[in-house]
Design an enzyme around this catalytic site. Structure first.
Site, short mmCIF file in Angstrom:
data_model
loop_
_atom_site.label_atom_id
_atom_site.label_comp_id
_atom_site.label_asym_id
_atom_site.label_seq_id
_atom_site.Cartn_x
_atom_site.Cartn_y
_atom_site.Cartn_z
CD GLU A 116 -2.83 -1.45 0.27
OE1 GLU A 116 -2.84 -0.67 -0.71
OE2 GLU A 116 -3.58 -2.42 0.36
CG HIS A 139 -4.19 -0.02 5.51
ND1 HIS A 139 -5.53 0.10 5.26
CD2 HIS A 139 -3.87 -1.30 5.20
CE1 HIS A 139 -6.00 -1.04 4.80
NE2 HIS A 139 -5.01 -1.93 4.75
CG HIS A 141 -7.35 -5.34 7.56
ND1 HIS A 141 -6.66 -6.49 7.26
CD2 HIS A 141 -7.00 -4.43 6.60
CE1 HIS A 141 -5.92 -6.29 6.18
NE2 HIS A 141 -6.10 -5.05 5.76
CD GLU A 169 -16.14 13.56 24.51
OE1 GLU A 169 -17.28 13.19 24.13
OE2 GLU A 169 -15.79 13.57 25.69
CG HIS A 210 -9.09 -3.23 2.52
ND1 HIS A 210 -8.30 -3.35 1.40
CD2 HIS A 210 -8.24 -3.47 3.55
CE1 HIS A 210 -7.07 -3.66 1.75
NE2 HIS A 210 -7.01 -3.73 3.05
P1 13P Z 1 1.27 -5.42 3.15
O1 13P Z 1 1.67 -6.69 3.87
O2 13P Z 1 1.83 -5.38 1.75
O3 13P Z 1 1.59 -4.21 3.96
O4 13P Z 1 -0.30 -5.48 2.94
C1 13P Z 1 -1.16 -5.59 4.01
C2 13P Z 1 -2.48 -4.98 3.76
O5 13P Z 1 -3.19 -4.72 4.70
C3 13P Z 1 -2.89 -4.70 2.38
O6 13P Z 1 -4.01 -3.87 2.32
ZN ZN Z 2 -5.22 -4.01 4.15
#
Ligand code: 13P
Ligand code: ZN
Length: 272
Positions: A116, A139, A141, A169, A210
């Site tokens: 990413e 980033h 999940h 808040e 995602h």
């Molecule tokens: P990477 O292992 O390449 O960082 O990817 C993980 C991920 O969450 C892809 O969206």
């Molecule tokens: Zn991801």
């Protein structure tokens, strides 16, 4: 004498945070990635010889040229980042010209930055234009946010309002609202371009089905925003589960809060 890159505070902080985020079940297996733009002082202390690192081709936004960026490696398990920084983290140098970057430190055994990375540098470019001190993007999940993209509002205004109504808040933390990138394939320049557009005037963007992109001045900041949004999404899901909802904080009450705090809610979001 040059500083050991692994002694930089943000490297250690990223390792600890990665473990914490794995422990929160947000970074299963290799899920999630972190980038951090080194300060001038940190970058200078490293004494890197430009041109000496492994080169990797990539489309580069101008705003990140000349920067040193700490990044997790593609495929890195956040659970293991503390134990193996040499392979699972590294620092890349973005040259002043050319569509490539150099791997300056770490990312050993042929490892590369996160898949990413295009979306990370696009986000950095958007955020730096707002504030040169915004140096972190993360980033992952985050479970409640991800779940909410499957059952909650799909429109970003409705999504934002749903969270603003839950606790005072929320408006304070993200008056500019939360951006939503509709589902599309990850790890591409396309999703990077869509994320950049949303990040021009927001610091938190959700990739539908995602996960999240959270930006901030520090790892502490970006993480704080992320855990707050995840908490609110968890509350929303609980509310849905009960099948009852009192309606929460209404538009007039939100505007009253905004006036009290001297903040401006995103234009067109409140009907007052
Ligand atoms: P990477 O292992 O390449 O960082 O990817 C993980 C991920 O969450 C892809 O969206
Ligand atoms: Zn991801």
């Amino acid at each position: 004498m040059a500083t050991d890159w692994k002694e930089i505070g943000a490297v250690k902080e990223a390792q600890e945070l990665a473990y914490l985020m794995w422990d929160k079940n947000w970074d299963e297996a290799n899920g999630g990635n972190i980038t951090y733009i080194l300060t001038e002082k940190e970058a200078t202390s490293l004494n890197y010889t430009i041109g000496s690192g492994r080169k990797v081709e990539l489309q580069i936004p101008d705003a990140v040229r000349g920067k040193y960026i700490l990044t997790t490696s593609s495929g890195s398990y956040f659970r293991e980042l503390r134990d193996n920084p040499d392979d699972l983290i590294g620092i890349v140098y973005i040259p002043e010209n050319g569509d490539y970057y150099e791997i300056a430190f770490g990312l050993e055994h042929g490892n590369k930055p996160t898949s990413e990375f295009p979306a990370h540098i696009a986000t950095h470019a958007a955020r730096l234009a707002i504030d040169p001190e915004q140096r972190v993007v993360m980033h992952n999940h985050a479970t409640n946010v991800l779940t909410m993209t499957h059952v909650g509002p799909t429109d970003e205004r409705d999504f934002t309002l749903a969270l603003w109504r839950l606790i005072p808040e929320a408006l304070f933390m993200f008056p500019e609202g939360i951006g939503m990138v509709p589902y599309c394939a990850c790890g591409t320049q396309h999703i990077a371009d869509l994320t950049l557009e949303k990040m021009k005037d927001r610091k938190f963007v959700i990739w539908q089905y995602h996960g999240v992109f959270s930006a901030g001045k520090s790892l502490h900041d970006a993480f704080g925003l992320l855990e707050s949004v995840d908490k609110l999404c968890g509350v929303y899901l609980e509310v849905i589960r009960t099948g009852k909802f009192n309606g929460g904080i209404n538009d007039a009450e939100l505007m009253e809060l905004a006036n009290q705090w001297g903040i401006t809610p995103r234009e067109g979001y409140l009907n007052v």
